[in-house]
Design a protein around this motif. Sequence first.
Motif, PDB file in Angstrom:
ATOM      1  N   ARG A 178     -31.382  35.594  33.548  1.00 43.21           N
ATOM      2  CA  ARG A 178     -31.764  36.708  34.415  1.00 43.21           C
ATOM      3  C   ARG A 178     -33.220  36.519  34.817  1.00 43.21           C
ATOM      4  N   VAL A 179     -33.514  36.765  36.086  1.00 42.93           N
ATOM      5  CA  VAL A 179     -34.848  36.513  36.626  1.00 42.93           C
ATOM      6  C   VAL A 179     -35.529  37.855  36.922  1.00 42.93           C
ATOM      7  N   GLU A 180     -36.759  37.963  36.453  1.00 44.25           N
ATOM      8  CA  GLU A 180     -37.538  39.188  36.660  1.00 44.25           C
ATOM      9  C   GLU A 180     -38.909  38.827  37.235  1.00 44.25           C
ATOM     10  N   VAL A 181     -39.318  39.584  38.235  1.00 42.17           N
ATOM     11  CA  VAL A 181     -40.670  39.436  38.782  1.00 42.17           C
ATOM     12  C   VAL A 181     -41.608  40.289  37.938  1.00 42.17           C
ATOM     13  N   LEU A 182     -42.616  39.678  37.351  1.00 40.40           N
ATOM     14  CA  LEU A 182     -43.541  40.415  36.476  1.00 40.40           C
ATOM     15  C   LEU A 182     -44.585  41.148  37.321  1.00 40.40           C
ATOM     16  N   ASP A 205     -33.533  34.546  43.475  1.00 36.22           N
ATOM     17  CA  ASP A 205     -32.160  34.026  43.588  1.00 36.22           C
ATOM     18  C   ASP A 205     -32.149  32.514  43.370  1.00 36.22           C
ATOM     19  N   LEU A 206     -33.124  31.846  43.961  1.00 34.24           N
ATOM     20  CA  LEU A 206     -33.212  30.391  43.820  1.00 34.24           C
ATOM     21  C   LEU A 206     -33.474  30.011  42.364  1.00 34.24           C
ATOM     22  N   ALA A 207     -34.348  30.757  41.705  1.00 34.04           N
ATOM     23  CA  ALA A 207     -34.656  30.468  40.304  1.00 34.04           C
ATOM     24  C   ALA A 207     -33.427  30.670  39.424  1.00 34.04           C
ATOM     25  N   ALA A 208     -32.649  31.697  39.716  1.00 35.35           N
ATOM     26  CA  ALA A 208     -31.433  31.947  38.918  1.00 35.35           C
ATOM     27  C   ALA A 208     -30.426  30.816  39.097  1.00 35.35           C
ATOM     28  N   ILE A 209     -30.315  30.293  40.322  1.00 31.11           N
ATOM     29  CA  ILE A 209     -29.358  29.213  40.593  1.00 31.11           C
ATOM     30  C   ILE A 209     -29.708  27.956  39.804  1.00 31.11           C
ATOM     31  N   HIS A 210     -31.014  27.647  39.711  1.00 34.93           N
ATOM     32  CA  HIS A 210     -31.448  26.387  39.105  1.00 34.93           C
ATOM     33  C   HIS A 210     -31.968  26.544  37.681  1.00 34.93           C
ATOM     34  N   ALA A 211     -31.817  27.715  37.088  1.00 35.84           N
ATOM     35  CA  ALA A 211     -32.433  27.994  35.787  1.00 35.84           C
ATOM     36  C   ALA A 211     -31.943  27.069  34.681  1.00 35.84           C
ATOM     37  N   ALA A 212     -30.729  26.557  34.800  1.00 33.98           N
ATOM     38  CA  ALA A 212     -30.179  25.710  33.738  1.00 33.98           C
ATOM     39  C   ALA A 212     -30.667  24.267  33.807  1.00 33.98           C
ATOM     40  N   ALA A 269     -42.672  35.441  59.351  1.00 33.84           N
ATOM     41  CA  ALA A 269     -41.594  36.252  59.933  1.00 33.84           C
ATOM     42  C   ALA A 269     -40.855  37.085  58.894  1.00 33.84           C
ATOM     43  N   HIS A 270     -41.217  36.948  57.606  1.00 34.15           N
ATOM     44  CA  HIS A 270     -40.486  37.652  56.561  1.00 34.15           C
ATOM     45  C   HIS A 270     -41.427  38.509  55.723  1.00 34.15           C
ATOM     46  N   PRO A 271     -41.018  39.700  55.339  1.00 29.26           N
ATOM     47  CA  PRO A 271     -41.832  40.486  54.401  1.00 29.26           C
ATOM     48  C   PRO A 271     -41.853  39.811  53.038  1.00 29.26           C
ATOM     49  N   ILE A 272     -42.908  40.082  52.275  1.00 28.89           N
ATOM     50  CA  ILE A 272     -43.089  39.409  50.989  1.00 28.89           C
ATOM     51  C   ILE A 272     -41.974  39.749  50.016  1.00 28.89           C
ATOM     52  N   ASP A 273     -41.445  40.984  50.091  1.00 29.07           N
ATOM     53  CA  ASP A 273     -40.360  41.374  49.175  1.00 29.07           C
ATOM     54  C   ASP A 273     -39.110  40.538  49.414  1.00 29.07           C
ATOM     55  N   ARG A 274     -38.848  40.258  50.675  1.00 27.89           N
ATOM     56  CA  ARG A 274     -37.676  39.418  50.979  1.00 27.89           C
ATOM     57  C   ARG A 274     -37.856  38.021  50.402  1.00 27.89           C
ATOM     58  N   SER A 275     -39.050  37.431  50.592  1.00 24.88           N
ATOM     59  CA  SER A 275     -39.292  36.089  50.071  1.00 24.88           C
ATOM     60  C   SER A 275     -39.225  36.061  48.551  1.00 24.88           C
ATOM     61  N   LEU A 276     -39.755  37.101  47.897  1.00 23.53           N
ATOM     62  CA  LEU A 276     -39.659  37.170  46.434  1.00 23.53           C
ATOM     63  C   LEU A 276     -38.205  37.253  45.992  1.00 23.53           C
ATOM     64  N   VAL A 302     -38.578  22.775  38.616  1.00 24.87           N
ATOM     65  CA  VAL A 302     -39.741  23.027  39.479  1.00 24.87           C
ATOM     66  C   VAL A 302     -39.602  22.267  40.806  1.00 24.87           C
ATOM     67  N   CYS A 303     -39.000  21.086  40.771  1.00 30.06           N
ATOM     68  CA  CYS A 303     -38.808  20.338  42.014  1.00 30.06           C
ATOM     69  C   CYS A 303     -37.807  21.041  42.924  1.00 30.06           C
ATOM     70  N   ALA A 304     -36.779  21.634  42.339  1.00 29.57           N
ATOM     71  CA  ALA A 304     -35.798  22.373  43.143  1.00 29.57           C
ATOM     72  C   ALA A 304     -36.453  23.570  43.826  1.00 29.57           C
ATOM     73  N   LEU A 305     -37.296  24.301  43.107  1.00 30.93           N
ATOM     74  CA  LEU A 305     -37.990  25.435  43.724  1.00 30.93           C
ATOM     75  C   LEU A 305     -38.931  24.968  44.836  1.00 30.93           C
ATOM     76  N   ALA A 306     -39.633  23.864  44.596  1.00 33.67           N
ATOM     77  CA  ALA A 306     -40.572  23.355  45.598  1.00 33.67           C
ATOM     78  C   ALA A 306     -39.846  22.793  46.820  1.00 33.67           C
ATOM     79  N   ASP A 307     -38.638  22.277  46.629  1.00 29.40           N
ATOM     80  CA  ASP A 307     -37.877  21.713  47.743  1.00 29.40           C
ATOM     81  C   ASP A 307     -37.227  22.789  48.605  1.00 29.40           C
ATOM     82  N   ASP A 308     -36.723  23.856  47.977  1.00 30.94           N
ATOM     83  CA  ASP A 308     -35.917  24.855  48.680  1.00 30.94           C
ATOM     84  C   ASP A 308     -36.629  26.189  48.854  1.00 30.94           C
ATOM     85  N   HIS A 309     -37.947  26.189  48.771  1.00 34.23           N
ATOM     86  CA  HIS A 309     -38.723  27.434  48.790  1.00 34.23           C
ATOM     87  C   HIS A 309     -38.475  28.248  50.059  1.00 34.23           C
ATOM     88  N   PRO A 310     -38.687  29.568  49.998  1.00 39.18           N
ATOM     89  CA  PRO A 310     -38.443  30.422  51.164  1.00 39.18           C
ATOM     90  C   PRO A 310     -39.603  30.516  52.149  1.00 39.18           C
TER      91      PRO A 310
END
Length: 443
Positions: free
Chosen positions: A347-351, A404-411, A392-399, A418-426
């Motif tokens: 589960r992913v939480e924004v601190l 969602d991206l972090a949850a997909i690749h968390a395993a 073009a996107h509000p910050i809440d949408r990008s977060l 970290v490479c997956a997040l850097a490759d597919d960032h919003p």
Amino acid sequence: MAAEQDPFPGQPHLPELHVRLRTELSRIDEQLRSLLDAMDRMQGLLDAVVAISREVELPAVLHRIVTTAMDLVGARYGALGVLNDTGEHLEEFITAGLSARERADLAETGLPTGRGVLGHLISHPEPLRIGDILAHASSVGFPPGHPHLRTLLGVAIAVRGEIYGDLYLSERRDGQPFDVHDENVVMALASAAGIAIENVRLFEQVRVGAEQFQRLLLPTLPDLRPFTAAAVYRPAAEPSKLGGDWYDAIPLSDDVVAVVIGDVVGHDLHAAAAMASTRNMLRALLFDRDSSPGAVLSRLDRTLQAVTPNPVTTTALARIEPEGPGWRLRWSTAGHVPPLLITPERRVEVLTAEPGLPLGVDPEEPRPDHSRFLPPGTTLVFYTDGLIEHPAHPIDRSLGELTDLAAIHAALPLRDFVCALADDHPSDGHDDIALLALRTPTA
């Protein structure tokens, strides 16, 4: 009765005047049409040069050269053959105008070898106009699956006085052979193309140098056992920009580790130098283990204000220390984007917490500290705003997209994560990205 005399002896009769006038008007009309056509060609050429010069990646420049040349002369097919180091053979062949079926038919043919009329232009880099390719002395025919071409216009492209490659155009859409006007406009385009190619090469050298310099300023992560950690840095999509993004991780005594992520405002050498000095000062302050992250950031802010003219900087500082069966995260931010926490259950939480002011704004303003218990197997993600910012996107949408991206690749293993997040960032890629992830030991 006396014959009627011509009142204007020696002058042409009215019908002749009408004929001459129509002839002269037709000639003027033809000249005007030619002038307008020349103006259109010149404007098209100027637009083409501007379009080519805007590209900053070599493959995009080469493809743009081909398609632009096709548009200027109304050609159905176009190609650009790039010569190898010896200048005798083609090492790359960029095509445009082929249909999906034609591409499929040529899929097994491979790269042209530079024989036939292509080879003729390689050996004789003067402009080449052919009305019937098969009738040309150098023609060797077409390979299987190749569209049947009748006409050809070939022009060499030179970079710094050396032949870089050849531009080939075939089959005017109006069915006419290429004429001298087509040749002249394509030759002018080829001259501009050589400059554009050279500019992109220089741009690439600057970009590579800037990126290497930036990476030299960033640390190699030390052994952080019992934690695992991974970090990645990606430069902005716009070339030649130095950035002020950085990350760091410092092992302290008693299985305590400090993690920092930061971003100095600006994209120049001054920002990069400010980043290095800020990181080094912070490292020195971190070894006072009696100070909370907020207190360390306050001392850093006051020190920077006293001894450097550094620009505004955002940062997040965290300490992870043992507590019972798990770990305790203590952190403070200075105007920085909030870190992510990924539980062992993925589960992913924004601190999200009170961020405090960036460094360099008001060093006397108190800096809030925050705390969170971390069970074994928890992943923390620290990053700079280049990972999520999109105009073009509000910050809440990008977060939300990032979580969602972090949850997909968390395993994934941490390096792959970290490479997956850097490759597919919003984000839109306009800013640098620094990203550091740390995972607490499993039970």
